[in-house]
Motif scaffolding. Structure first.
Motif, PDB file in Angstrom:
ATOM      1  N   ALA A 106       1.011  -1.245  -0.014  1.00  0.00           N
ATOM      2  CA  ALA A 106      -0.073   0.117   0.165  1.00  0.00           C
ATOM      3  C   ALA A 106       0.989   1.060  -0.202  1.00  0.00           C
ATOM      4  O   ALA A 106       1.784   1.365   0.693  1.00  0.00           O
ATOM      5  N   PRO A 107       0.816   2.161  -1.003  1.00  0.00           N
ATOM      6  CA  PRO A 107       1.954   3.285  -1.465  1.00  0.00           C
ATOM      7  C   PRO A 107       1.240   4.571   0.085  1.00  0.00           C
ATOM      8  O   PRO A 107       0.209   4.132   0.679  1.00  0.00           O
ATOM      9  N   VAL A 108       1.984   4.503   0.827  1.00  0.00           N
ATOM     10  CA  VAL A 108       2.179   4.723   2.064  1.00  0.00           C
ATOM     11  C   VAL A 108       1.140   6.670   1.996  1.00  0.00           C
ATOM     12  O   VAL A 108       0.774   7.013   3.311  1.00  0.00           O
ATOM     13  N   ASP A 109       1.596   7.360   0.756  1.00  0.00           N
ATOM     14  CA  ASP A 109       1.286   8.662   0.440  1.00  0.00           C
ATOM     15  C   ASP A 109      -0.231   8.788  -0.179  1.00  0.00           C
ATOM     16  O   ASP A 109      -0.399   9.661  -0.867  1.00  0.00           O
ATOM     17  N   ARG A 116      -7.660  12.638   2.671  1.00  0.00           N
ATOM     18  CA  ARG A 116      -6.761  12.245   3.845  1.00  0.00           C
ATOM     19  C   ARG A 116      -5.702  11.561   3.695  1.00  0.00           C
ATOM     20  O   ARG A 116      -5.689  10.975   3.263  1.00  0.00           O
ATOM     21  N   THR A 117      -4.768  11.404   3.873  1.00  0.00           N
ATOM     22  CA  THR A 117      -3.374  10.655   3.742  1.00  0.00           C
ATOM     23  C   THR A 117      -3.543  10.092   5.019  1.00  0.00           C
ATOM     24  O   THR A 117      -4.119  10.661   6.200  1.00  0.00           O
ATOM     25  N   ALA A 118      -2.712   8.381   5.252  1.00  0.00           N
ATOM     26  CA  ALA A 118      -2.839   7.910   6.419  1.00  0.00           C
ATOM     27  C   ALA A 118      -2.122   8.660   7.670  1.00  0.00           C
ATOM     28  O   ALA A 118      -2.856   9.017   7.936  1.00  0.00           O
ATOM     29  N   GLY A 138       8.624   6.359   4.632  1.00  0.00           N
ATOM     30  CA  GLY A 138       8.731   7.295   3.662  1.00  0.00           C
ATOM     31  C   GLY A 138       7.351   8.015   3.815  1.00  0.00           C
ATOM     32  O   GLY A 138       7.547   8.917   2.703  1.00  0.00           O
ATOM     33  N   ALA A 139       7.118   8.205   4.289  1.00  0.00           N
ATOM     34  CA  ALA A 139       5.512   9.524   4.055  1.00  0.00           C
ATOM     35  C   ALA A 139       5.746  10.205   4.389  1.00  0.00           C
ATOM     36  O   ALA A 139       6.756  10.930   5.501  1.00  0.00           O
ATOM     37  N   ASN A 140       5.350  10.953   3.461  1.00  0.00           N
ATOM     38  CA  ASN A 140       5.974  12.907   3.495  1.00  0.00           C
ATOM     39  C   ASN A 140       5.004  13.729   4.743  1.00  0.00           C
ATOM     40  O   ASN A 140       3.592  13.583   4.026  1.00  0.00           O
ATOM     41  N   ASP A 147      -7.800  21.398   1.282  1.00  0.00           N
ATOM     42  CA  ASP A 147      -7.360  22.306   1.851  1.00  0.00           C
ATOM     43  C   ASP A 147      -6.482  23.207   2.551  1.00  0.00           C
ATOM     44  O   ASP A 147      -6.249  24.242   3.368  1.00  0.00           O
ATOM     45  N   GLY A 148      -5.743  22.559   2.028  1.00  0.00           N
ATOM     46  CA  GLY A 148      -3.857  23.107   2.251  1.00  0.00           C
ATOM     47  C   GLY A 148      -3.810  22.843   3.390  1.00  0.00           C
ATOM     48  O   GLY A 148      -2.439  23.128   3.806  1.00  0.00           O
ATOM     49  N   ALA A 149      -4.195  21.978   4.486  1.00  0.00           N
ATOM     50  CA  ALA A 149      -3.560  21.441   5.596  1.00  0.00           C
ATOM     51  C   ALA A 149      -2.356  19.992   5.434  1.00  0.00           C
ATOM     52  O   ALA A 149      -3.256  19.220   4.957  1.00  0.00           O
ATOM     53  N   THR A 150      -2.274  20.228   6.374  1.00  0.00           N
ATOM     54  CA  THR A 150      -0.493  19.147   6.387  1.00  0.00           C
ATOM     55  C   THR A 150      -0.907  18.008   7.882  1.00  0.00           C
ATOM     56  O   THR A 150      -1.879  18.152   8.185  1.00  0.00           O
ATOM     57  N   ALA A 151      -0.891  17.198   8.238  1.00  0.00           N
ATOM     58  CA  ALA A 151      -0.853  16.431   8.962  1.00  0.00           C
ATOM     59  C   ALA A 151      -0.374  17.206  10.215  1.00  0.00           C
ATOM     60  O   ALA A 151      -0.850  16.429  10.969  1.00  0.00           O
ATOM     61  N   LEU A 152       0.719  17.924  10.433  1.00  0.00           N
ATOM     62  CA  LEU A 152       1.197  18.846  11.573  1.00  0.00           C
ATOM     63  C   LEU A 152       0.038  19.834  11.788  1.00  0.00           C
ATOM     64  O   LEU A 152      -1.114  20.385  13.281  1.00  0.00           O
TER      65      LEU A 152
END
Length: 184
Positions: A106-109, A116-118, A138-140, A147-152
């Motif tokens: 499964a691709p992590v990104d 949403r990514t995992a 390797g998840a980025n 919406d421009g939001a990252t995981a952080l």
């Protein structure tokens, strides 16, 4: 996003398909392997676009996930809500299913339709162990949703303090790495 047109099934076929989906939700990997070996299509979906793999992942059945992947299930196949099996496992917090999916390719990104990514889902729900695993594969952390939001950003918005702390230093890893032979 609208669901694609799907043909209607006769009552008997519908009942059998429902039994199959129940079998996957229950995690009966042995019966599933037998049926796949007999020609069951591994990417069969229900009326919501949930594949057999999605259902196995959502219900926490790592063995069924492995069986499906071994028989050619598509780990990137998103449902009608742009959710992937890996994202679902991250949301649910099931590290064993996340591992099975990653080990199965499964691709992590994966980020279908700007969803949403995992990593984003793990961050939102403060799933630090899953964050660690995804980063190690390797998840980025800089990927952003529509919406421009990252995981952080998402972790901050959800008050997921441990995830915020971890993602504030994405290059650090608490997962011990096995050195390569001959390299120290």
């Amino acid at each position: 996003m609208t669901a694609p047109d799907r043909p209607e099934l006769d009552a008997d076929t519908h009942a059998r398909v429902q039994e199959l989906f129940a079998l996957v939700r229950a995690g009966d990997a042995a019966t599933l392997a037998r049926l796949l070996g007999m020609g069951l299509v591994p990417n069969l979906r229900d009326g919501k676009g949930d594949s057999l793999l999605m259902l196995a992942a959502y219900h926490g059945h790592a063995d069924a996930v492995r069986v499906l992947l071994q028989h050619g299930a598509d780990a990137s196949l998103a449902n009608d809500r742009a959710q992937t099996p890996l994202g679902t496992a991250a949301f649910k917090g099931d590290i064993d299913v996340v591992r099975a999916l990653i080990e199965g390719g499964a691709p992590v990104d994966d980020q279908p339709d700007g969803g949403r990514t995992a990593l984003m889902l793990a961050a939102m729900f403060d799933r630090v162990e899953i964050i660690e695993l995804l980063l190690a594969h390797g998840a980025n952390p800089e990927h952003a949703g529509a919406d421009g939001a990252t995981a952080l950003d998402l972790a901050r918005g959800m008050g997921a303090e441990r995830a915020v702390q971890r993602l504030s230093h994405p290059s650090e890893s608490s997962i011990p790495r096995t050195p390569k032979p001959g390299v120290e």
